[in-house]
Design a protein around this motif. Structure first.
Motif, short mmCIF file in Angstrom:
data_model
loop_
_atom_site.label_atom_id
_atom_site.label_comp_id
_atom_site.label_asym_id
_atom_site.label_seq_id
_atom_site.Cartn_x
_atom_site.Cartn_y
_atom_site.Cartn_z
N VAL A 201 0.54 -1.24 -0.09
CA VAL A 201 -0.14 0.03 0.06
C VAL A 201 0.59 0.91 0.12
O VAL A 201 1.42 1.88 1.67
CB VAL A 201 -1.08 -0.13 1.19
N PRO A 202 1.60 1.68 -1.49
CA PRO A 202 2.86 2.81 -1.44
C PRO A 202 2.09 4.48 -0.43
O PRO A 202 2.37 4.58 -0.53
CB PRO A 202 2.68 2.88 -2.61
N LEU A 208 5.80 -1.62 3.81
CA LEU A 208 5.23 -2.94 3.68
C LEU A 208 5.66 -2.87 2.25
O LEU A 208 4.78 -1.86 1.65
CB LEU A 208 3.97 -2.63 3.94
N THR A 209 6.57 -4.38 1.98
CA THR A 209 6.63 -4.51 0.43
C THR A 209 6.11 -6.22 0.70
O THR A 209 6.21 -6.92 1.66
CB THR A 209 7.96 -4.33 0.17
N TRP A 210 5.65 -6.76 -0.51
CA TRP A 210 5.33 -7.99 -0.89
C TRP A 210 6.64 -8.96 -0.50
O TRP A 210 7.10 -9.95 0.17
CB TRP A 210 5.33 -8.45 -2.30
N THR A 256 -3.78 -2.38 8.04
CA THR A 256 -4.96 -2.71 8.90
C THR A 256 -4.63 -0.99 9.29
O THR A 256 -5.34 0.14 8.75
CB THR A 256 -6.38 -3.41 9.52
N VAL A 257 -3.47 -0.81 9.97
CA VAL A 257 -3.64 0.13 11.57
C VAL A 257 -3.20 1.27 9.89
O VAL A 257 -3.52 2.77 10.02
CB VAL A 257 -3.18 -0.17 12.04
N SER A 258 -2.02 1.21 9.26
CA SER A 258 -1.06 1.96 8.18
C SER A 258 -2.33 2.52 7.72
O SER A 258 -2.56 3.62 7.22
CB SER A 258 -0.20 1.41 7.32
N VAL A 259 -3.11 1.54 7.35
CA VAL A 259 -4.33 2.37 6.28
C VAL A 259 -5.74 3.24 7.07
O VAL A 259 -5.50 5.06 6.47
CB VAL A 259 -5.12 1.01 5.51
N TYR A 279 3.68 4.61 20.14
CA TYR A 279 2.82 3.67 20.70
C TYR A 279 2.12 2.70 19.19
O TYR A 279 2.10 1.52 19.46
CB TYR A 279 1.90 3.78 22.20
N LEU A 280 0.83 3.46 18.82
CA LEU A 280 0.15 2.97 17.68
C LEU A 280 1.16 1.83 17.08
O LEU A 280 0.88 0.91 16.77
CB LEU A 280 -1.08 4.14 17.75
N SER A 281 2.06 3.04 16.94
CA SER A 281 2.53 2.26 15.94
C SER A 281 3.77 1.33 16.14
O SER A 281 3.61 0.44 14.91
CB SER A 281 3.37 3.64 15.34
#
Length: 304
Positions: A201-202, A208-210, A256-259, A279-281
């Motif tokens: 999700v760029p 985050l990469t495959w 999910t949290v990134s989006v 903390y969330l990250s």
């Protein structure tokens, strides 16, 4: 007890080596951005301290520490939302549900623990928003608050219930869960930096990469097979399966949290960058791995 102490000593040694390597890599390759890894290492030291206190003294210390962690994660989640005055009472009631949720854990009432936030809080949380506050923005306010409670409180609170559900194995299972979750995050991050090309999700999380996911999946599964005999009562099949499960659910948690963060902070890049240190990250993966691992183990094993 001796096995737990030996495990904590080994983790302390490994973490010290990782911290040293992080320092050396930063000196050798100053052009690489290792800040994400640095924040993760700080989180690992804090978690190690919590587990040391819980192992050497009293599990209640661990429960209280996790309750504080859930509070700060929820607080940072709410800080991302552009809220109105009408929402403040709603957030107050959301915060007050945290000690209640952890009280059910403390007294070992599984039935109430598992339904309190998904059902009772879901049904009654809208009341403060309804009373004399009108209807404008009602669904947006309540759904955002419920999302935060489900992820940051309900999801993370499963870590605290392990030691209540199985006092004999609880600390080891939580340590096993946290080590594999954080290891998967770190490997995903490093692999994505060095040879990650296909971003998942760029627009939300370029880290985050495959390729990173594939490396993290293999490393986490292998690490699970190596450490499960020392931390868990699982058999070899579940030792391998647990690593795969934690890696996959942790990846979806981070995704999910990134989006979610990007959606809430569209047009506020400065605040988005600041929350990378939050903390969330650091607990985004645990919001998924904790309940998934807990319920799978509870379903298949009698000791839970």
């Amino acid at each position: 007890m001796n096995r737990s102490l030996l495990t904590l000593v080994l983790i302390f040694a490994v973490l010290s080596v990782i911290h040293l390597l992080y320092y050396v890599m930063g000196r050798i390759q100053p052009g690489k951005d290792y800040t994400g890894l640095g924040f993760r290492i700080k989180t690992w030291w804090g978690m190690l301290l919590i587990f040391c206190l819980a192992t050497l003294f009293n599990p209640v210390v661990s429960l209280l520490s996790l309750m504080v962690l859930a509070f700060f994660a929820l607080k940072e989640y709410f800080s991302m939302i552009k809220s109105k005055k009408a929402d403040r009472r709603l957030y107050l009631w959301a915060y007050l549900s945290i000690p209640v949720q952890f009280y059910w854990i403390y007294i070992g009432w599984y039935g109430m623990f598992i339904v309190f936030i998904p059902i009772y809080v879901f049904l009654f949380l809208p009341l403060p928003r309804l009373i004399n506050k009108g209807t404008v923005g009602f669904l947006r306010s309540v759904s955002r608050a419920q999302w935060g409670l489900m992820l940051m409180v309900f999801g993370l609170s499963h870590m605290a219930y392990f030691q209540i559900a199985t006092p004999q194995y609880g600390a080891g299972l939580v340590l096993f869960l946290v080590v594999l979750t954080q290891l998967g995050d770190a490997v995903n991050y490093l692999a994505s930096i060095y040879f990650g090309k296909r971003k998942v999700v760029p627009t939300a999380n370029p880290n985050l990469t495959w390729e990173g996911f594939a490396c993290a999946f293999l490393v986490t599964t292998g690490a699970s097979y190596l450490i499960y005999p020392y931390l868990t009562p699982l058999d070899p099949t579940f030792g391998i399966f647990s690593g795969m499960l934690i890696s996959l659910s942790g990846f979806f948690g981070s995704l999910t949290v990134s989006v979610l963060k990007r959606d809430l902070l569209i047009g506020d890049d400065d605040k988005f960058d600041a929350l990378k240190k939050s903390y969330l990250s650091r607990v985004d993966s645990l919001t998924y791995t904790s309940p998934v691992f807990f319920h799978v183990i509870r379903y298949f094993f009698d000791f839970m």
